[in-house]
Design an enzyme around this catalytic site. Structure first.
Site, short mmCIF file in Angstrom:
data_model
loop_
_atom_site.label_atom_id
_atom_site.label_comp_id
_atom_site.label_asym_id
_atom_site.label_seq_id
_atom_site.Cartn_x
_atom_site.Cartn_y
_atom_site.Cartn_z
N GLY A 16 28.22 -13.42 -8.97
CA GLY A 16 27.21 -12.85 -8.07
C GLY A 16 26.51 -11.60 -8.55
O GLY A 16 25.92 -10.88 -7.73
N SER A 17 26.51 -11.33 -9.87
CA SER A 17 25.83 -10.10 -10.31
C SER A 17 24.31 -10.20 -10.11
O SER A 17 23.66 -9.20 -9.76
CB SER A 17 26.17 -9.77 -11.77
OG SER A 17 25.60 -10.71 -12.64
N ASN A 18 23.74 -11.39 -10.26
CA ASN A 18 22.30 -11.54 -10.00
C ASN A 18 22.00 -11.43 -8.52
O ASN A 18 20.98 -10.84 -8.13
CB ASN A 18 21.78 -12.87 -10.57
CG ASN A 18 21.56 -12.78 -12.06
OD1 ASN A 18 20.60 -12.16 -12.51
ND2 ASN A 18 22.48 -13.34 -12.83
N MET A 94 26.32 -23.55 -9.02
CA MET A 94 26.80 -24.54 -9.97
C MET A 94 26.73 -25.97 -9.43
O MET A 94 27.67 -26.76 -9.57
CB MET A 94 28.22 -24.18 -10.43
CG MET A 94 28.21 -22.94 -11.30
SD MET A 94 27.02 -23.15 -12.66
CE MET A 94 26.97 -21.53 -13.37
N ARG A 95 25.60 -26.26 -8.78
CA ARG A 95 25.37 -27.63 -8.31
C ARG A 95 23.94 -28.03 -8.62
O ARG A 95 23.05 -27.18 -8.59
CB ARG A 95 25.57 -27.73 -6.79
CG ARG A 95 27.00 -27.54 -6.44
CD ARG A 95 27.36 -28.07 -5.09
NE ARG A 95 28.79 -27.92 -4.94
CZ ARG A 95 29.68 -28.82 -5.33
NH1 ARG A 95 29.29 -29.96 -5.83
NH2 ARG A 95 30.97 -28.58 -5.21
N ASN A 111 15.07 -20.52 -10.48
CA ASN A 111 16.38 -20.50 -11.13
C ASN A 111 16.33 -19.49 -12.27
O ASN A 111 15.27 -19.28 -12.86
CB ASN A 111 16.72 -21.89 -11.68
CG ASN A 111 18.09 -21.93 -12.34
OD1 ASN A 111 19.05 -21.36 -11.81
ND2 ASN A 111 18.19 -22.56 -13.49
N HIS A 113 18.14 -18.68 -15.97
CA HIS A 113 18.95 -19.34 -16.99
C HIS A 113 19.06 -18.41 -18.21
O HIS A 113 18.06 -17.84 -18.65
CB HIS A 113 18.31 -20.67 -17.39
CG HIS A 113 19.16 -21.42 -18.36
ND1 HIS A 113 20.30 -22.11 -17.98
CD2 HIS A 113 19.08 -21.55 -19.71
CE1 HIS A 113 20.87 -22.64 -19.05
NE2 HIS A 113 20.15 -22.32 -20.11
C1 GAR Z 1 23.84 -16.12 -14.97
O1 GAR Z 1 24.00 -15.72 -16.31
C2 GAR Z 1 22.81 -17.22 -14.87
O2 GAR Z 1 21.77 -17.08 -15.81
C3 GAR Z 1 23.65 -18.44 -15.15
O3 GAR Z 1 24.82 -18.20 -14.41
C4 GAR Z 1 25.10 -16.81 -14.46
C5 GAR Z 1 25.48 -16.34 -13.07
O4 GAR Z 1 25.93 -15.02 -13.13
N1 GAR Z 1 22.99 -19.63 -14.75
C6 GAR Z 1 22.99 -20.75 -15.48
O5 GAR Z 1 23.59 -20.88 -16.52
C7 GAR Z 1 22.14 -21.89 -14.90
N2 GAR Z 1 22.07 -22.97 -15.78
P1 GAR Z 1 26.14 -14.17 -11.81
O6 GAR Z 1 27.03 -15.01 -10.89
O7 GAR Z 1 26.81 -12.91 -12.25
O8 GAR Z 1 24.79 -13.93 -11.20
#
Ligand code: GAR
Length: 204
Positions: A16-18, A94-95, A111, A113
């Protein structure tokens, strides 16, 4: 955006950092969202604790509680309607969303990535770029289409991979770029500066 403003749902499954970076930008009024909710599918996810601490409403919907993906998504859609959500930000959710879900919220699902798409799609993008000994990788924020890690690109930023980098240092660099790029993409959307022309995002 519309006169009624943007009600934002962040979808996340894990760390959840984003999510926190987006909420911080909302609280600092850099993102002018009318409301924010978290949609999470994992009861033990750290992102839930982050939301509770930030006093953000958590909608927990577990896939295991439904016999089909269609029913699971219908339950999500009902909640999105209840909260009049008009922008969805996937942040480590993650879905894979179905084509009918994507169609319903076409160009209103973003999204993030951790690569310069279309390079290094998939769940291990940072590791894949590192193991590939690429000279650089990066971060992409895009609208979601029916394919995985695909759709019109809103913002991209390159991140160099130096000889000194380890996987951990590269992850750190990528995440710090993500935490700036995602709020900026959402800010651009809300300010009405993003236009789609011939399947590409243009800024006015
Ligand atoms: C992030 O690095 C995001 O770019 C990636 O999951 C991570 C979630 O981090 N997403 C993907 O790889 C999508 N294909 P977070 O939970 O700290 O936000």
């Amino acid at each position: 955006m519309s006169k009624t403003g943007v009600n934002l749902a962040v979808f996340a499954s894990g760390f959840g950092s984003n999510f926190s970076a987006i909420v911080k930008a909302v609280k600092q009024n850099k993102i002018k969202a009318k409301s924010v909710i978290l949609v999470c599918d994992k009861p033990g996810a750290l992102v839930i604790k982050r939301a509770q601490k930030a006093k953000i409403r958590v909608i927990l919907i577990r896939r295991e509680d439904f016999t089909s993906r269609a029913d699971f998504e219908e339950a999500i859609i009902q909640r999105l309607r209840n909260y009049k959500i008009n922008l969805i930000a996937l942040a480590g959710f993650m879905r894979i969303l179905s084509a009918s879900f994507v169609k319903l919220y076409r160009n209103r699902i973003m999204n993030i990535h951790p690569s310069l798409l279309p390079d290094f799609k998939g769940a291990c993008a940072i590791k894949d770029a590192f193991n590939h000994q690429a000279a650089s990788t990066g971060v992409t924020v895009h609208f979601v289409d029916e394919e995985v890690d695909s759709g019109p690109i809103i913002l991209q930023q390159e991140v160099a991979i130096t000889k000194k980098d380890t996987l951990v240092s590269l992850e750190k660099k990528i995440h710090s770029v993500e935490h700036k790029l995602y709020p900026e993409a959402i800010r651009l959307f809300i300010s009405g500066k993003l236009r789609l022309k011939d399947g590409r995002v243009c800024r006015s």
